[in-house]
Design an enzyme around this catalytic site. Structure first.
Site, PDB file in Angstrom:
ATOM      1  N   VAL A  16       0.833  -1.206   0.000  1.00  0.00           N
ATOM      2  CA  VAL A  16       0.000   0.000   0.000  1.00  0.00           C
ATOM      3  C   VAL A  16       0.867   1.254   0.000  1.00  0.00           C
ATOM      4  CG1 VAL A  16      -1.738   1.315   1.270  1.00  0.00           C
ATOM      5  CG2 VAL A  16      -1.905  -1.181   1.143  1.00  0.00           C
ATOM      6  N   ARG A  47      11.483  -0.541   7.522  1.00  0.00           N
ATOM      7  CA  ARG A  47      12.305  -1.435   8.339  1.00  0.00           C
ATOM      8  C   ARG A  47      13.582  -1.844   7.624  1.00  0.00           C
ATOM      9  NH1 ARG A  47       7.196  -3.888  10.058  1.00  0.00           N
ATOM     10  NH2 ARG A  47       7.413  -5.391   8.377  1.00  0.00           N
ATOM     11  N   GLU A 191      -3.062 -14.777   2.598  1.00  0.00           N
ATOM     12  CA  GLU A 191      -1.707 -14.728   3.135  1.00  0.00           C
ATOM     13  C   GLU A 191      -1.203 -16.140   3.413  1.00  0.00           C
ATOM     14  OE1 GLU A 191      -0.038 -11.982   3.478  1.00  0.00           O
ATOM     15  OE2 GLU A 191      -1.609 -10.476   3.223  1.00  0.00           O
ATOM     16  N   LYS A 206     -13.116  -4.567  11.506  1.00  0.00           N
ATOM     17  CA  LYS A 206     -13.874  -3.663  10.644  1.00  0.00           C
ATOM     18  C   LYS A 206     -15.293  -3.467  11.159  1.00  0.00           C
ATOM     19  CE  LYS A 206     -11.065  -5.081   6.698  1.00  0.00           C
ATOM     20  NZ  LYS A 206     -10.979  -5.917   5.476  1.00  0.00           N
TER      21      LYS A 206
END
Length: 432
Positions: A16, A47, A191, A206
């Site tokens: 994103v 990172r 994932e 959400k």
């Protein structure tokens, strides 16, 4: 147009974040025209600084996110790193140093949204988070602003693309859960560890955000009843089809009929094929909103992915930058109702229960008696012998509306009957 640019700090540069940076660069002139001033990417906290990031000046990259948000010249911080810490500390530090924040962090907002809003108010800053729910779909802003003069009674939605892809594949091809999950993983929809999606954690976060905004009350992640979808089977889909339904993992937020409380829950449910949410296919999201004045509204589109989510982030960035220029702030936390969140036991809906029972006379009467004793009215019953010729039968019961507590008591009593070999599945029926 003001010539001094508004400076933006970007926390995170993954799928994103990299899209946010790209759009800020490629659409710089358009963004400046819409905002009334240029926007400048002033720093990117990551990172792994050694990773090549196309289109981003290496001089902007830093591993010291705290120092970046403490800079006095930063106007807006865009947080897309996710998780609770260090995101929470970085956001509050940004407020303390004069920056407004745009976030896509559903987990943090569901857990600590009230505290973050309070911190933003203390420092006259904005906290926007359209991208935290349903990706590119404009949903938070319509609930906070477009429907601000209306009374929202129910929010019913598919808010996780991974689970919708899996369930859609099971429905359309007859695949089992694991087979559909493997395909979702291979295509990049799931994932490597899909737990947050398939166990409902993502959707629950959400749901907490949506319920809080829709009902002007504080709803935290712990308030949301959550049930995953890993036990949904091909047999459940066959039963759903026999009823003219399909199965979706739904986030459901409701205001009680008397207006005195709210509920928020996430679980698989059968919904009629005639309901608009039944036609939502693949990895798409859709949210169905019911309100007093506007009636029924549906919001539909891609609920995840780099570019769609970045679109929502940039929409918030434009709004926050405009507020900066005007010296104002946008809508903050609206929790004036302070309604209690009712437990799942008080939720009232219909149920589909599949039982494995002894194939002999009197079983149906025993089962019906248990339902009656617990105040659960039966709508339809379907019984058939097993195809393998064994001594058991399948008994499917669909109820009228009843409380979850009544249904739970019914199921516990059914399990104690000698003639009931097992409870194969329990599925709620929604959208009717």
């Amino acid at each position: 147009m003001r010539t001094r640019p508004l400076k933006v700090a970007l926390l995170g540069c993954g799928v994103v974040g990299s899209e946010v940076a790209r759009i800020m660069t490629t659409h710089a002139d358009d963004l400046a025209a819409r905002i009334g001033a240029p926007v400048e990417l002033a720093g990117v906290a990551v990172r792994r600084p050694s990773k090549v990031r196309e289109g981003i000046d290496p001089a902007l990259v830093t591993t010291d996110a705290t120092a970046l948000v403490k800079r006095g010249d930063i106007d807006v911080v865009v947080e897309v790193i996710g998780g609770i810490e260090p995101a929470r500390s970085l956001i509050t530090t940004a407020f303390e140093h004069g920056a407004s924040v745009v976030s896509a962090n559903k987990a943090l907002l569901a857990q600590d949204g009230a505290a973050l809003h309070a911190a933003a108010d203390d420092h006259d800053a904005d906290l926007y988070y359209e991208a935290a729910v349903a990706g590119a779909i404009p949903l938070i802003r319509p609930l906070r602003e477009s429907l601000a003069g209306d009374k929202v009674n129910r929010v019913l939605g598919i808010v996780n693309g991974t689970t919708n892809f899996i369930l859609d594949k099971m429905d359309s091809t007859g695949a089992g859960y694991q087979e559909a999950l493997d395909e979702a993983t291979a295509l990049g929809f799931a994932e490597a560890d899909p737990t947050a999606d398939v166990e409902g954690f993502d959707a629950a976060a959400k749901a907490a955000i949506l319920a809080g905004i829709a009902f002007h009350t504080r709803v935290r992640l712990d308030d949301v009843y959550r049930e995953g979808m890993i036990e949904v089977t091909a047999a459940d889909f066959a039963s759903a089809k026999a009823m003219g339904c399909t199965i979706k993992l739904l986030a459901i937020c409701e205001r009680a009929a008397d207006g005195g409380s709210v509920t928020a829950r996430v679980h698989p449910a059968m919904i009629p094929l005639t309901h608009p949410l039944a036609s939502v296919r693949g990895a798409y999201n859709a949210v169905f909103v019911e309100s007093d004045a506007a009636g029924q509204l549906m919001f539909y589109g891609p609920g995840a992915g780099g570019a769609p989510t970045a679109s929502a982030v940039l929409g918030d960035l434009v709004a926050v930058c405009r507020n900066k220029l005007s010296g104002a702030t946008g809508p903050g936390d609206s929790a004036y109702t302070q309604l209690p969140v009712s437990p799942m036991g008080e939720v009232v809906t219909r149920y589909h229960i599949s039982l494995d029972v002894a194939d002999k006379p009197g079983v149906l009467a025993q089962v019906a008696t248990v339902f009656a004793e617990h105040g659960v009215s039966i709508d339809t019953v379907r019984q058939q012998g097993r195809q393998d010729g064994g001594g058991d039968a399948s008994l499917v019961v669909v109820t009228h509306r009843a409380s979850d507590a009544s249904l739970t008591g019914t199921v516990e009593a059914l399990r104690n009957l000698d003639t009931v070999r097992g409870v194969a599945s329990i599925m709620r029926v929604e959208g009717e």
